[in-house]
Design an enzyme around this catalytic site. Structure first.
Site, PDB file in Angstrom:
ATOM      1  N   SER A   1      35.197  64.751 109.386  1.00 32.35           N
ATOM      2  CA  SER A   1      34.593  63.449 108.970  1.00 32.35           C
ATOM      3  C   SER A   1      34.932  62.401 110.087  1.00 32.35           C
ATOM      4  O   SER A   1      33.949  61.257 110.157  1.00 32.35           O
ATOM      5  CB  SER A   1      35.069  62.901 107.526  1.00 32.35           C
ATOM      6  OG  SER A   1      36.204  62.944 107.625  1.00 32.35           O
TER       7      SER A   1
ATOM      8  N   ASP B   1      37.602  53.296 103.891  1.00 31.62           N
ATOM      9  CA  ASP B   1      37.831  53.903 102.027  1.00 31.62           C
ATOM     10  C   ASP B   1      39.336  54.372 102.177  1.00 31.62           C
ATOM     11  O   ASP B   1      40.068  54.056 102.989  1.00 31.62           O
ATOM     12  CB  ASP B   1      36.849  54.979 101.965  1.00 31.62           C
ATOM     13  CG  ASP B   1      36.871  56.199 103.130  1.00 31.62           C
ATOM     14  OD1 ASP B   1      37.905  56.293 103.692  1.00 31.62           O
ATOM     15  OD2 ASP B   1      35.765  56.762 103.200  1.00 31.62           O
TER      16      ASP B   1
ATOM     17  N   HIS C   1      39.450  57.227 105.403  1.00 29.63           N
ATOM     18  CA  HIS C   1      38.860  56.844 106.829  1.00 29.63           C
ATOM     19  C   HIS C   1      39.064  55.386 107.322  1.00 29.63           C
ATOM     20  O   HIS C   1      39.083  54.613 106.688  1.00 29.63           O
ATOM     21  CB  HIS C   1      37.507  57.022 106.773  1.00 29.63           C
ATOM     22  CG  HIS C   1      37.077  58.549 106.249  1.00 29.63           C
ATOM     23  ND1 HIS C   1      36.674  58.867 105.208  1.00 29.63           N
ATOM     24  CD2 HIS C   1      37.382  59.743 106.950  1.00 29.63           C
ATOM     25  CE1 HIS C   1      36.404  60.170 104.986  1.00 29.63           C
ATOM     26  NE2 HIS C   1      36.901  60.852 105.744  1.00 29.63           N
TER      27      HIS C   1
END
Ligand SMILES: *[C@@H]1O[C@H](CO)[C@@H](O)[C@H](O)[C@H]1NC(C)=O
Length: 350
Positions: free
Chosen positions: A41, A318, A321
């Site tokens: 991600s 978040d 991340h």
């Protein structure tokens, strides 16, 4: 999933600034014919949008600071490969494999997938994801379909960020996975690096010669892990120690590959050694909570939830991340060599 820049960050910032003043960067042009991106991600820019997975972020507030809005990037704005593409002189960002035209393989493709890991079973708790092995298979098909010549593939840049999910969404999951029951942290790192070596050799056979391998950041300090394994009070040292073992083995792998494949340049990017103080000196002072609103027990931003006003003050976008601000700092430090060994990304593209 990343935190950390080198202690010499100020030197780097000053160096970048001086270099920018000395050489007009606009005049330099694209420094490599192509750029291929692999990973999780941290690097994904839309591949998960078409998968049945909970690791999907094609909704606001993701992309709130990105020109095209929410694209599937796991941040408020640009991610690390976006900044690297800019620094290497590309006019546009490297598009995701999902939906890329066949000819795109001549310029670059991003194969990264949120939840992706070195082990195939990693992140099965999240739903569909593209493991590193499948990403390399996708690359093989893409360059074959476009008939990209080996001579060109050898001059491309390759960056890989993988391994965090093998810890976050495998080894340290509750209840314990079979990996946790079968392996000590040393043995688990060994098993990951053994597989990683095989995948890197496959990539080498497919033409990769300039390869930057991003290590794992201090994942024990992400808000998600602090809230769970850290008991809400601080970094989970057990998790950081396991990541550190992986990183040390990855560094050794880089040294070994450079010795055994003299025609290739592999480099290690250190996301682990820096600390929050380095960021504080840049005005990034909030490192203990996310900028966006995250529901208890979750790690991604709540859809359309409120976000912090000054995104440049936060390390975490978040609960896992990093913000665009931190992504930019990491990318320039990697490009200029402050956090890489033995080659800077700048040396890989020249
Ligand atoms: C998506 O995955 C979930 C859980 O794995 C499953 O129950 C559901 O049927 C899947 N949906 C589609 C459209 O495949």
């Amino acid at each position: 999933m990343v935190e950390g820049v080198s202690k010499t960050l100020w030197v780097i910032v000053a160096t970048v600034f001086a270099a920018a003043a000395a050489v007009a960067p606009v005049a330099r042009g694209q420094q490599t014919p192509c750029y291929f991106v692999f990973g999780d991600s941290v690097f994904d820019n839309g591949n998960n949008n078409v998968l049945n997975t909970s690791a999907k972020v094609n909704y606001l507030p993701y992309g709130i600071d990105f020109t095209q809005g929410p694209t599937g990037r796991f941040s408020n704005g640009r991610n690390i490969p976006d900044f690297i593409a800019e620094l290497a002189g590309f006019n546009s960002y490297i598009p995701p494999f999902a939906g890329a035209s066949p000819s795109q393989a001549n310029i670059g493709i991003n194969y990264a997938s949120g939840g992706g890991g070195i082990r195939e079973e990693t992140s099965q708790n999240l739903g569909e994801r593209i493991s590193l092995r499948k990403q390399i298979n996708n690359h093989q098909s893409a360059i074959r379909n476009a008939a990209v010549p080996q001579s060109q593939l050898r001059r491309c840049l390759y960056t890989i960020s993988i391994g965090s999910n093998d810890y976050l969404n495998n080894y340290f999951l509750q209840p314990p996975t079979s990996a946790r029951r079968l392996f000590t942290p040393d043995q688990f790192a060994d098993s990951l690096i053994r597989r990683y070596r095989i995948y890197l050799m496959e990539l080498y056979v497919l033409g990769a010669r300039n390869v930057a391998l991003f290590g794992i950041g201090k994942i024990g300090c992400t808000p998600r892990i602090v809230a769970s394994i850290g008991g809400g009070v601080g970094c989970a040292e057990e998790v950081n120690q396991a990541a550190d073992i992986f990183n040390n083995e990855l560094k050794a792998l880089v040294t070994d590959l450079n010795n055994k494949r003299p025609g290739a340049k592999f480099t290690y990017v250190d996301l682990f050694s820096g600390n929050a103080q380095d960021f504080a000196s840049l005005g990034v002072t909030v490192g203990d909570r996310s900028c966006c609103t995250v529901q208890p027990g979750e790690e991604l931003c709540a859809a359309d939830g409120p976000v912090c006003t000054d995104r440049t003050k936060y390390i975490f976008w978040d609960n896992v991340h990093t913000t665009e601000k931190i992504n930019g700092v990491i990318a320039s430090s990697a490009f200029n060599g402050a956090i890489t060994s033995p080659f800077s990304i700048s040396q890989l593209v020249n």
